[in-house]
Design a protein around this motif. Structure first.
Motif, PDB file in Angstrom:
ATOM      1  N   LEU A 104     -26.594 -33.176-105.314  1.00  0.00           N
ATOM      2  CA  LEU A 104     -26.150 -31.789-105.148  1.00  0.00           C
ATOM      3  C   LEU A 104     -25.428 -31.280-106.396  1.00  0.00           C
ATOM      4  N   ALA A 105     -24.589 -32.141-106.981  1.00  0.00           N
ATOM      5  CA  ALA A 105     -23.842 -31.727-108.177  1.00  0.00           C
ATOM      6  C   ALA A 105     -24.782 -31.413-109.340  1.00  0.00           C
ATOM      7  N   ILE A 106     -25.803 -32.250-109.515  1.00  0.00           N
ATOM      8  CA  ILE A 106     -26.771 -32.018-110.586  1.00  0.00           C
ATOM      9  C   ILE A 106     -27.546 -30.726-110.345  1.00  0.00           C
ATOM     10  N   LEU A 107     -27.927 -30.483-109.088  1.00  0.00           N
ATOM     11  CA  LEU A 107     -28.633 -29.242-108.750  1.00  0.00           C
ATOM     12  C   LEU A 107     -27.729 -28.024-108.945  1.00  0.00           C
ATOM     13  N   LEU A 108     -26.473 -28.125-108.520  1.00  0.00           N
ATOM     14  CA  LEU A 108     -25.546 -27.012-108.671  1.00  0.00           C
ATOM     15  C   LEU A 108     -25.265 -26.696-110.137  1.00  0.00           C
ATOM     16  N   SER A 109     -25.231 -27.738-110.967  1.00  0.00           N
ATOM     17  CA  SER A 109     -24.961 -27.518-112.396  1.00  0.00           C
ATOM     18  C   SER A 109     -26.095 -26.772-113.086  1.00  0.00           C
ATOM     19  N   GLU A 110     -27.264 -26.756-112.443  1.00  0.00           N
ATOM     20  CA  GLU A 110     -28.407 -26.041-113.005  1.00  0.00           C
ATOM     21  C   GLU A 110     -28.448 -24.574-112.575  1.00  0.00           C
ATOM     22  N   VAL A 111     -27.568 -24.190-111.631  1.00  0.00           N
ATOM     23  CA  VAL A 111     -27.505 -22.789-111.194  1.00  0.00           C
ATOM     24  C   VAL A 111     -26.667 -22.012-112.207  1.00  0.00           C
ATOM     25  N   LYS A 112     -27.287 -21.142-112.942  1.00  0.00           N
ATOM     26  CA  LYS A 112     -26.597 -20.433-114.022  1.00  0.00           C
ATOM     27  C   LYS A 112     -25.906 -19.161-113.536  1.00  0.00           C
ATOM     28  N   ASN A 113     -26.368 -18.604-112.425  1.00  0.00           N
ATOM     29  CA  ASN A 113     -25.748 -17.406-111.867  1.00  0.00           C
ATOM     30  C   ASN A 113     -24.399 -17.781-111.241  1.00  0.00           C
ATOM     31  N   LYS A 114     -23.299 -17.233-111.763  1.00  0.00           N
ATOM     32  CA  LYS A 114     -21.962 -17.631-111.325  1.00  0.00           C
ATOM     33  C   LYS A 114     -21.694 -17.282-109.866  1.00  0.00           C
ATOM     34  N   LYS A 115     -22.176 -16.126-109.417  1.00  0.00           N
ATOM     35  CA  LYS A 115     -21.946 -15.714-108.035  1.00  0.00           C
ATOM     36  C   LYS A 115     -22.689 -16.630-107.064  1.00  0.00           C
ATOM     37  N   LEU A 116     -23.950 -16.941-107.401  1.00  0.00           N
ATOM     38  CA  LEU A 116     -24.709 -17.843-106.553  1.00  0.00           C
ATOM     39  C   LEU A 116     -24.083 -19.233-106.527  1.00  0.00           C
ATOM     40  N   SER A 117     -23.664 -19.703-107.703  1.00  0.00           N
ATOM     41  CA  SER A 117     -23.044 -21.023-107.796  1.00  0.00           C
ATOM     42  C   SER A 117     -21.777 -21.091-106.942  1.00  0.00           C
ATOM     43  N   ALA A 118     -20.935 -20.042-107.017  1.00  0.00           N
ATOM     44  CA  ALA A 118     -19.698 -20.006-106.227  1.00  0.00           C
ATOM     45  C   ALA A 118     -20.012 -19.961-104.732  1.00  0.00           C
ATOM     46  N   THR A 119     -21.065 -19.222-104.358  1.00  0.00           N
ATOM     47  CA  THR A 119     -21.465 -19.131-102.939  1.00  0.00           C
ATOM     48  C   THR A 119     -21.908 -20.489-102.422  1.00  0.00           C
ATOM     49  N   TYR A 120     -22.734 -21.189-103.202  1.00  0.00           N
ATOM     50  CA  TYR A 120     -23.206 -22.512-102.786  1.00  0.00           C
ATOM     51  C   TYR A 120     -22.049 -23.500-102.643  1.00  0.00           C
ATOM     52  N   LYS A 121     -21.128 -23.467-103.610  1.00  0.00           N
ATOM     53  CA  LYS A 121     -19.989 -24.392-103.560  1.00  0.00           C
ATOM     54  C   LYS A 121     -19.101 -24.100-102.356  1.00  0.00           C
ATOM     55  N   GLY A 122     -18.889 -22.810-102.087  1.00  0.00           N
ATOM     56  CA  GLY A 122     -18.080 -22.440-100.928  1.00  0.00           C
ATOM     57  C   GLY A 122     -18.713 -22.891 -99.624  1.00  0.00           C
ATOM     58  N   ALA A 123     -20.041 -22.733 -99.528  1.00  0.00           N
ATOM     59  CA  ALA A 123     -20.756 -23.157 -98.313  1.00  0.00           C
ATOM     60  C   ALA A 123     -20.675 -24.669 -98.131  1.00  0.00           C
ATOM     61  N   LEU A 124     -20.760 -25.411 -99.237  1.00  0.00           N
ATOM     62  CA  LEU A 124     -20.684 -26.868 -99.157  1.00  0.00           C
ATOM     63  C   LEU A 124     -19.281 -27.352 -98.806  1.00  0.00           C
ATOM     64  N   LEU A 125     -18.268 -26.613 -99.268  1.00  0.00           N
ATOM     65  CA  LEU A 125     -16.887 -27.019 -99.027  1.00  0.00           C
ATOM     66  C   LEU A 125     -16.387 -26.632 -97.642  1.00  0.00           C
ATOM     67  N   LEU A 126     -17.036 -25.666 -97.002  1.00  0.00           N
ATOM     68  CA  LEU A 126     -16.563 -25.174 -95.708  1.00  0.00           C
ATOM     69  C   LEU A 126     -16.371 -26.285 -94.672  1.00  0.00           C
ATOM     70  N   PRO A 127     -17.331 -27.217 -94.495  1.00  0.00           N
ATOM     71  CA  PRO A 127     -17.121 -28.272 -93.487  1.00  0.00           C
ATOM     72  C   PRO A 127     -15.899 -29.149 -93.750  1.00  0.00           C
ATOM     73  N   VAL A 128     -15.487 -29.272 -95.023  1.00  0.00           N
ATOM     74  CA  VAL A 128     -14.329 -30.104 -95.347  1.00  0.00           C
ATOM     75  C   VAL A 128     -13.076 -29.568 -94.664  1.00  0.00           C
TER      76      VAL A 128
END
Length: 317
Positions: A104-128
């Motif tokens: 997931l980290a490698i895939l996320l690092s390839e997302v260049k759009n900052k808004k999309l990257s922040a959205t994905y990270k937020g969605a992944l962190l929500l269950p924590v």
């Protein structure tokens, strides 16, 4: 003697004064660790006593024989079950979460759009940030016999409803999946931060040499992530005897503390909790906890020793 110790003493004082703001920032965490982890260690002697709340820790009489609490635990079949379950679930989680978080980290690092990257990270962190009680309701909503989503799908396709909370065999898959879903986001964000710290010159040099994305990951990203992977794995090895990296209440709540599932869901921490809650057996609970702590320490020392022999720079100490 004073001539040799005084310069060292002065250097220490100068270092403390120079780094005082950092020590001040560390103090709340150190105070918390001291109160919650080190001061309670005095209660370890309960494992060797016939504890009585009226007499207190130091007033209670010693067991005769001294290791009777340990003997009672190790002679029971429960010792084998909880030891196997604790190791099984933690090893499965260590492997799956580490591999999944890296991917997931490698895939996320390839997302260049900052808004999309922040959205994905937020969605992944929500269950924590969800408590295990909330997760338990989600799981129950999916696995309930009469109203669960999974059983509704099975029955709509001509199958028979599964009694999830009375069949232990299914929980060898349900618990690892629940822990993977809840924890993978946290570790993936850690690895994303580590990848962001890698010098881009390495990737540019690899591109000039004609390296593909997979080759860049294989020969640049993974080798440079090796130190943080080793440190996290060492910390995880030290918690192999904990119920899910400290999340033992997940084992207790997800299964609704169903007695029919103890063979598949019971770990050392849940056994200690239940011994205190239902049996009021402080001596055996302390004995089990001490056994858990000693084995965890031994695992850390052994794994660190092996890493120190193979790669000294990556060792924890």
């Amino acid at each position: 003697m004073k001539l040799t110790t005084r310069p060292i003493h002065n250097r220490t004082l100068r270092s403390v004064r120079k780094q005082f703001p950092f020590y001040l920032m560390m103090s709340p965490g150190l105070l918390f660790i001291a109160i919650m982890c080190y001061i309670p260690m005095g209660g370890v002697i309960i494992a060797f006593k016939d504890y009585n709340a009226r007499d207190g820790i130091f007033g209670s009489v010693w067991m005769d024989p001294l290791f009777k609490n340990f003997e009672f635990f190790f002679k029971s079949e429960t010792a084998k079950i909880v030891t196997f379950n604790t190791l099984f679930y933690n090893i499965i989680e260590m492997v799956t979460v580490t591999l999944g978080a890296l991917i997931l980290a490698i895939l996320l690092s390839e997302v260049k759009n900052k808004k999309l990257s922040a959205t994905y990270k937020g969605a992944l962190l929500l269950p924590v940030f969800l408590s295990w009680i909330v997760v338990q309701y989600i799981v129950f909503g999916m696995l309930s016999v009469d109203r669960g989503i999974v059983n509704n799908v099975i029955e709509s396709n001509g199958g028979e409803a599964i009694y999830w909370y009375s069949e232990p065999s299914h929980w060898h898959y349900i618990l690892p999946l629940a822990y993977l879903w809840k924890n993978i986001g946290y570790y993936s964000v850690l690895y994303v931060a580590a990848i962001a710290g890698i010098n881009t010159d390495y990737y540019e040099a690899a591109q000039l040499d004609g390296a593909s994305k997979w080759q860049q990951v294989k020969y640049v990203t993974l080798p440079l992530l090796k130190p943080i992977i080793i440190v996290l794995m060492l910390l995880w090895v030290g918690k192999l005897f904990n119920g899910g990296l400290g999340d033992w209440n997940g084992f207790y709540t997800l299964s609704n503390d169903s007695g029919a599932l103890y063979g598949a869901t019971d770990v050392i921490d849940t056994l200690v909790f239940r011994s205190l809650k239902k049996l009021n057996d402080y001596g055996m609970s302390s004995a089990i906890g001490l056994y858990q702590a000693v084995i965890g320490l031994v695992l850390v020392l052994i794994s660190n020793y092996i890493i120190k022999k193979t790669d000294p720079d990556s060792a924890l100490f």
